[in-house]
Design an enzyme around this catalytic site. Sequence first.
Site, PDB file in Angstrom:
ATOM      1  N   TYR A  46      -4.850 -19.093   8.454  1.00 61.51           N
ATOM      2  CA  TYR A  46      -3.495 -18.464   7.961  1.00 61.51           C
ATOM      3  C   TYR A  46      -3.594 -18.046   6.570  1.00 61.51           C
ATOM      4  CZ  TYR A  46       1.342 -18.533   6.737  1.00 61.51           C
ATOM      5  OH  TYR A  46       2.771 -18.390   6.271  1.00 61.51           O
TER       6      TYR A  46
ATOM      7  N   HIS B 214       2.593 -14.343   7.879  1.00 61.88           N
ATOM      8  CA  HIS B 214       4.297 -13.854   8.061  1.00 61.88           C
ATOM      9  C   HIS B 214       4.592 -12.855   6.992  1.00 61.88           C
ATOM     10  CE1 HIS B 214       4.368 -17.847   9.724  1.00 61.88           C
ATOM     11  NE2 HIS B 214       5.425 -17.333  10.478  1.00 61.88           N
TER      12      HIS B 214
ATOM     13  N   GLY C 247       5.113  -1.836   3.124  1.00 57.00           N
ATOM     14  CA  GLY C 247       3.725  -1.659   2.472  1.00 57.00           C
ATOM     15  C   GLY C 247       2.591  -2.610   2.998  1.00 57.00           C
TER      16      GLY C 247
ATOM     17  N   PHE D 247      -0.388  -2.018   5.130  1.00 55.09           N
ATOM     18  CA  PHE D 247      -1.819  -2.455   4.833  1.00 55.09           C
ATOM     19  C   PHE D 247      -2.538  -2.981   5.873  1.00 55.09           C
ATOM     20  CE2 PHE D 247      -3.876  -6.266   2.977  1.00 55.09           C
ATOM     21  CZ  PHE D 247      -4.662  -5.562   2.139  1.00 55.09           C
ATOM     22  N   TYR D 248      -1.678  -4.258   6.232  1.00 48.65           N
ATOM     23  CA  TYR D 248      -2.382  -5.240   7.365  1.00 48.65           C
ATOM     24  C   TYR D 248      -2.837  -4.166   8.915  1.00 48.65           C
ATOM     25  CZ  TYR D 248      -1.726  -9.243   4.776  1.00 48.65           C
ATOM     26  OH  TYR D 248      -2.007 -10.206   3.689  1.00 48.65           O
TER      27      TYR D 248
ATOM     28  N   ASN E 214       8.969  -5.254   4.641  1.00 47.43           N
ATOM     29  CA  ASN E 214       8.079  -5.279   3.865  1.00 47.43           C
ATOM     30  C   ASN E 214       6.959  -4.237   4.411  1.00 47.43           C
ATOM     31  OD1 ASN E 214       5.927  -5.443   1.831  1.00 47.43           O
ATOM     32  ND2 ASN E 214       5.730  -7.344   1.803  1.00 47.43           N
TER      33      ASN E 214
HETATM   34  C1  LIG Z   1       0.027  -5.611   0.185  1.00 45.40           C
HETATM   35  C2  LIG Z   1      -0.692  -5.634  -0.777  1.00 45.40           C
HETATM   36  C3  LIG Z   1      -1.499  -6.963  -0.900  1.00 45.40           C
HETATM   37  C4  LIG Z   1      -1.707  -4.322  -0.987  1.00 45.40           C
HETATM   38  O1  LIG Z   1      -2.579  -4.363  -1.930  1.00 45.40           O
HETATM   39  P1  LIG Z   1      -3.243  -3.015  -2.364  1.00 45.40           P
HETATM   40  O2  LIG Z   1      -4.344  -3.449  -3.427  1.00 45.40           O
HETATM   41  O3  LIG Z   1      -2.253  -2.246  -2.989  1.00 45.40           O
HETATM   42  O4  LIG Z   1      -3.971  -2.486  -1.026  1.00 45.40           O
HETATM   43  P2  LIG Z   1      -5.225  -1.227  -0.748  1.00 45.40           P
HETATM   44  O5  LIG Z   1      -5.139  -0.414  -2.317  1.00 45.40           O
HETATM   45  O6  LIG Z   1      -6.539  -2.228  -0.849  1.00 45.40           O
HETATM   46  O7  LIG Z   1      -4.459  -0.530   0.198  1.00 45.40           O
HETATM   47  C5  LIG Z   1      -5.314  -0.282   1.210  1.00 45.40           C
HETATM   48  C6  LIG Z   1      -4.632   0.384   2.274  1.00 45.40           C
HETATM   49  O8  LIG Z   1      -3.583  -0.038   2.820  1.00 45.40           O
HETATM   50  C7  LIG Z   1      -2.515   0.902   2.997  1.00 45.40           C
HETATM   51  N1  LIG Z   1      -1.263   0.370   2.162  1.00 45.40           N
HETATM   52  C8  LIG Z   1      -1.293  -0.492   1.281  1.00 45.40           C
HETATM   53  N2  LIG Z   1      -0.235  -0.485   0.622  1.00 45.40           N
HETATM   54  C9  LIG Z   1       0.537   0.265   0.984  1.00 45.40           C
HETATM   55  C10 LIG Z   1       2.132   0.951   0.956  1.00 45.40           C
HETATM   56  N3  LIG Z   1       2.740   0.424  -0.026  1.00 45.40           N
HETATM   57  N4  LIG Z   1       2.706   1.944   1.669  1.00 45.40           N
HETATM   58  C11 LIG Z   1       1.817   2.403   2.794  1.00 45.40           C
HETATM   59  N5  LIG Z   1       0.442   2.117   2.637  1.00 45.40           N
HETATM   60  C12 LIG Z   1      -0.099   1.069   1.909  1.00 45.40           C
HETATM   61  C13 LIG Z   1      -2.909   2.032   2.444  1.00 45.40           C
HETATM   62  O9  LIG Z   1      -3.537   2.665   3.815  1.00 45.40           O
HETATM   63  C14 LIG Z   1      -4.047   1.856   1.663  1.00 45.40           C
HETATM   64  O10 LIG Z   1      -5.016   2.796   1.595  1.00 45.40           O
HETATM   65  P3  LIG Z   1      -4.855   4.029   0.748  1.00 45.40           P
HETATM   66  O11 LIG Z   1      -4.318   3.421  -0.559  1.00 45.40           O
HETATM   67  O12 LIG Z   1      -6.325   4.601   0.483  1.00 45.40           O
HETATM   68  O13 LIG Z   1      -3.807   4.812   1.118  1.00 45.40           O
HETATM   69  C15 LIG Z   1       0.113  -5.291  -2.083  1.00 45.40           C
HETATM   70  O14 LIG Z   1       1.055  -4.311  -1.987  1.00 45.40           O
HETATM   71  C16 LIG Z   1       0.923  -6.583  -2.655  1.00 45.40           C
HETATM   72  O15 LIG Z   1       0.341  -7.339  -3.230  1.00 45.40           O
HETATM   73  N6  LIG Z   1       2.203  -6.611  -2.204  1.00 45.40           N
HETATM   74  C17 LIG Z   1       3.130  -7.818  -2.605  1.00 45.40           C
HETATM   75  C18 LIG Z   1       2.635  -9.111  -1.939  1.00 45.40           C
HETATM   76  C19 LIG Z   1       2.612  -8.893  -0.320  1.00 45.40           C
HETATM   77  O16 LIG Z   1       3.612  -8.240   0.263  1.00 45.40           O
HETATM   78  N7  LIG Z   1       1.959  -9.705   0.382  1.00 45.40           N
HETATM   79  C20 LIG Z   1       1.739  -9.605   1.844  1.00 45.40           C
HETATM   80  C21 LIG Z   1       2.279 -10.986   2.299  1.00 45.40           C
HETATM   81  S1  LIG Z   1       1.041 -12.120   2.196  1.00 45.40           S
END
Ligand SMILES: CC(C)(COP(=O)(O)OP(=O)(O)OC[C@H]1O[C@@H](n2cnc3c(N)ncnc32)[C@H](O)[C@@H]1OP(=O)(O)O)[C@@H](O)C(=O)NCCC(=O)NCCS
Lengths: 1004, 157
Positions: B73, B112, B119, B123-124, B117
């Site tokens: 998890y 979860h 983005g 991402f996932y 959300n």
């Molecule tokens: C989700 C999160 C961890 C992504 O981290 P990140 O370092 O920006 O991710 P990456 O740069 O490795 O992204 C990889 C791919 O995911 C996708 N992606 C990531 N963020 C995105 C967004 N906001 N919108 C669309 N696609 C997204 C893209 O395809 C990206 O590839 P690209 O940048 O070449 O287009 C970050 O946005 C975050 O910390 N968010 C707040 C916390 C959160 O919501 N966590 C999830 C719950 S645990």
Amino acid sequence: MDPSNQVLPTKENSLFKRILKCYEQKQYKNGLKFAKQVLQNYPNHGETQAMKGLTLNCLGRKEEAYQLVRQGLRNNLKSHVCWHVFGLLQRSDKKYDEAIKCYRNALKWDKDNLQILRDLSLLQIQMRDLEGYRETRYKLFELRPTHRASWIGYAMSFHLLKDYSSALKILEEFRKTMQKNTYDYEYSELLLYQNMVMREAGLLEEALEHINTYKESICDKVTSLEIRGELLLALNRPTEAEKFYRVLIDRNHENKDYYLKLEKALELSTVEQKLALYKDYSLKFPRAHVPRRLPLNYATGEVLEALLEPYLQKCLLKGVPPLFTDLQSLYDQPGKAELLETLMYRYLHNLETCGRLDPSDESSDKEPACILFVLMYLAEHHSHLNNTETALKLLQRALDHTPTLIELYIIKGDILKRAGDLLGAVDAVTEAQTLDTADRYVNSKTASFMLSANLIQAAQDMCSKFTREGVSAMENLNEMQCMWFQNDCAHAYYRLGQYGMALKMCHQVDRHFTEIIEDQFDFHTYCMRKMTLRSYVQLLRLEDVLRSNEFYWEAAILAITIYLRLHDKPITDVTFENDINTVDMSPAELKKYRARQRKNRKAEERKQEEKRKEEKKAEQKKKQSGQDDLENPPQEELIPHKLERPADPINEALNFLRPLQALLPQRLHTHLLAFSIHLRRNKPLLMLQSLKRAWSVDRDHPELHTSFVQFLKYCKDSLPRKYQAPVVTPAESATPVPLPSNEQGSNKPNPTNHHHPSNKHIKNSKDNKNNNKDKNQRKNHHHNHQNNIASNNTENCKTDTNASTEIIAPTKPSINLEEEEANFDAQEAVVVAIIHEVMTSLVGTVDPVKLNEDFLNKNNESLPHRLQAARSMMFLDSVQKQRAIGIATEIGDHIKGRNLENLQTVLEWLEGLECEASPEEILRFKSQSQKLFPRAQIFMSELPQSHTTTVTTTTADGAAALATTTAVSGVITSVAPSITDDEITANCQQYDEVIVNHVNHVDG
Amino acid sequence: MKRGRIELGDVTPHNIKQLKLLNQVVFPVSYNDKFYKDVLEAGELAKLAYYNDVVVGGVCCRIDVSEGQRRLYIMTLGCLAPYRRLGIGTLMLQHVLNYVEKDANIHCIFLHVQVSNDGALDFYRNFGFEVVETKEHYYKRIEPADAHVLQKTISKS
Ligand SMILES: CC(C)(COP(=O)(O)OP(=O)(O)OC[C@H]1O[C@@H](n2cnc3c(N)ncnc32)[C@H](O)[C@@H]1OP(=O)(O)O)[C@@H](O)C(=O)NCCC(=O)NCCS
């Protein structure tokens, strides 16, 4: 056996030899066994007794050791063994002078004893008896001409005596005898040493030829190149020198010195020429930093801007946190700070609008941390310019961007500290510290900030995270000679009025220097053996000026200041009761108060006692643990209670002063403090000497003015001094005879100044007129009527204290007092004349009042000058107190120099002994200053609400770490700080609240 | 121009405050002391992400055995806003995927995410996660209150 017969029969003689062997092999127990066997039959055998003593000394039984060795020596005064042993014993006690005498005696009975000669030579070099050293080295050279060390030692003895030609002769002879291997480090070192002596002798041509001849044999290629470059420059052959510096730069692009030397070699004079040089090198080494940084010092205007842009952009993109530190020196040059500010704000704007430093360059990546470093730079920039609030705002933006960048909290601490918010600064760096508790730098920084805020216990607790377990942090830091800590601590104690503790710290620092000088001992043999001759000579020279080190300076200045204060206002055990207003208390309150005071005092004493016991225990443990610690004889314990009640504070101050006079005469305060000491010693010519020296260092320094005024006032009030009849102490004189009537009148109190509360110290002596040298020769009229010339300050000081007791009872008038008096008066007249002449030439007048009024008129708008004028005014006439306070505390807009430091100095004066201003006056000045420095805690009448919690918890014993932890975790549970960055704000809104479900799930 | 250096590091008692600070800024959830105590024990399941030696991201996971199954998890996986879309999230998630890869007993990763959300969902999804369930009123006091359960099943040969 005939007790005088010291020759042992064969059997015992072989036992004796075994004692020697056991000693060498550290088998002390066995040694004692054999000694016992010999002494059974020959109880008076001196050499055996001596050896037994020496062995016992190694086992920590010092007293027995001394007794036995002395006894042995008495039994056999003609034995070199006995004398040698006595020397070794003294040496182990660091009584080097005594040890040298013993060795010399030993050599009388065995003049060619190699071991004794070697030991003697070590002591001589340690004590810098250079002539003696040369003699001994000569002897060793004669006896062992085949030994390498004999040659080197003999040559070096000449070198140190600056007899270069003899040194070089020996070195060259020795060089010829040396066997050369292909890579021979020792031969190489010898050559470099030889070359060093040549250069010091001024034989530059020869040195150049020498190094060219042997360059192949020199292993240290860089040094070889450097020497040739320097020699060629010195010989005015720049074109040849150029070649070497170019080679050196090719080897190492980041050595600033090489570039500067190359500039010299190329004889560049104009800025354009220099800039062209650095441009070449920037192109040649695209990654090098120095050729890009140096031209920023020279360039101005548009040229500078053109150079700065790529420089800054590169650093900002790479993320170089110390960028501001790197550029800070440019701020002294006109216009450069403004240019930097303009550029940085332009970058900030560009980054905010399009994410790039340079909006026209679409190809470049958007670097996320770039704006962070711009904000950070601007924050430091504004703090440097004292724009505290702007700095803090910018810094907060940086924190909102990347709250995990630890440097930001440190910068925040620096900004707050600069603004006088010492407690806020502590909070900020403490936060940095909790973010990375493995970072020792941040840990030390936090401790140092805590000490600035007088949080001594908290600072110790902070340090204890890195000190050895099992001992207190304070103890461990002392063992490790952590002098910054001890000095900062001393200042904190001083500010808190705990003079004993402050002095303890100062003395500990002083002892570190003594210890470092003693540690030198091991290197005398080690360096010779390893042939690191250049480093060895450098070490000797460093040790010679060791106390010119900043740490000593700081400790000495403070110690002298404190001792002067303790002289002016000695600590009596009722002092602190007087400090507190007991008048307004009801009898019951007073009783309670007294009881509490008593209790406190008792508790304090108990604590001290326990500590002492513990320290003793630790010491004993050390003693048992072995021989190593035996080499450091136990030093007199530094007890704060005793330290702040010195029998002779002026002499203590002099002890700290002497190294400063010898090693740091280029510093003004050396001489100002010397003056302050001599003023209290009633030594007009030494005062004059100090003032002359100070004058030649910095004649315009405002503090010097006050000393001049004090001096002129002293002369006016106290010179010429009246003759005092020679006297004896009551103990010595069975039937005291009263003074002749004409002498009695001169015994009136000296009206010098309020530094002399008990000025009965009228001298029965006079300053000799020709003491412009360091030595204050002075005739002392003792009861036996011999003229004792005390030739140095120490003795002088001793006689001074004697003088006061001597006055009590006069001697038999067996001498011609009238003649004496006439003599004295004549000399005194000369003193007065000299002073008159010198002072007139220095300051143009001998009237202190006029001097001060002129000074004030001339510097009417400068705060530091006004303070000194006010101080002087108080010294001249304390009735003028109100006017003086008015002058010092006027801080309207027209006054210059209203910085935090100067205002703080004024405040300290108001509160201190010199002025003792009323609480209302102090408060008024504080509130005025507070308008200028609203964050400065010293100007607050009460501590701000937000800080009080931190203060109380951090000062409470041991709670410091705890308090700061809660402070930080408090931040975490509370709402996040105001966030301006758009994206973060959006995020925060999105996740506005704690989601119970989620948390439950997370916690499982 | 060269990109900044990105790497992962351990969570230790020395730097755990940085993780707390980071989570506090990235998530609205204030995790309690027990959370961080467990994190210190979690070994490779908790990591900090560094950008040019500065902490900018963090990931904390635990093994869940609630439904008769060993699953991983993801409690938190986040990155400071200015440092997103640089691959830092990917590096952290990749680390978790590698971990699972090596553990023969774990066949499933889940977490979860708030339904809004986008983005994080994007991402996932990139890594093969799918919404398997939507829990209504999972969150209290914030809108929208629903959460997707994202899951990825690992097939092992
Ligand atoms: C989700 C999160 C961890 C992504 O981290 P990140 O370092 O920006 O991710 P990456 O740069 O490795 O992204 C990889 C791919 O995911 C996708 N992606 C990531 N963020 C995105 C967004 N906001 N919108 C669309 N696609 C997204 C893209 O395809 C990206 O590839 P690209 O940048 O070449 O287009 C970050 O946005 C975050 O910390 N968010 C707040 C916390 C959160 O919501 N966590 C999830 C719950 S645990």
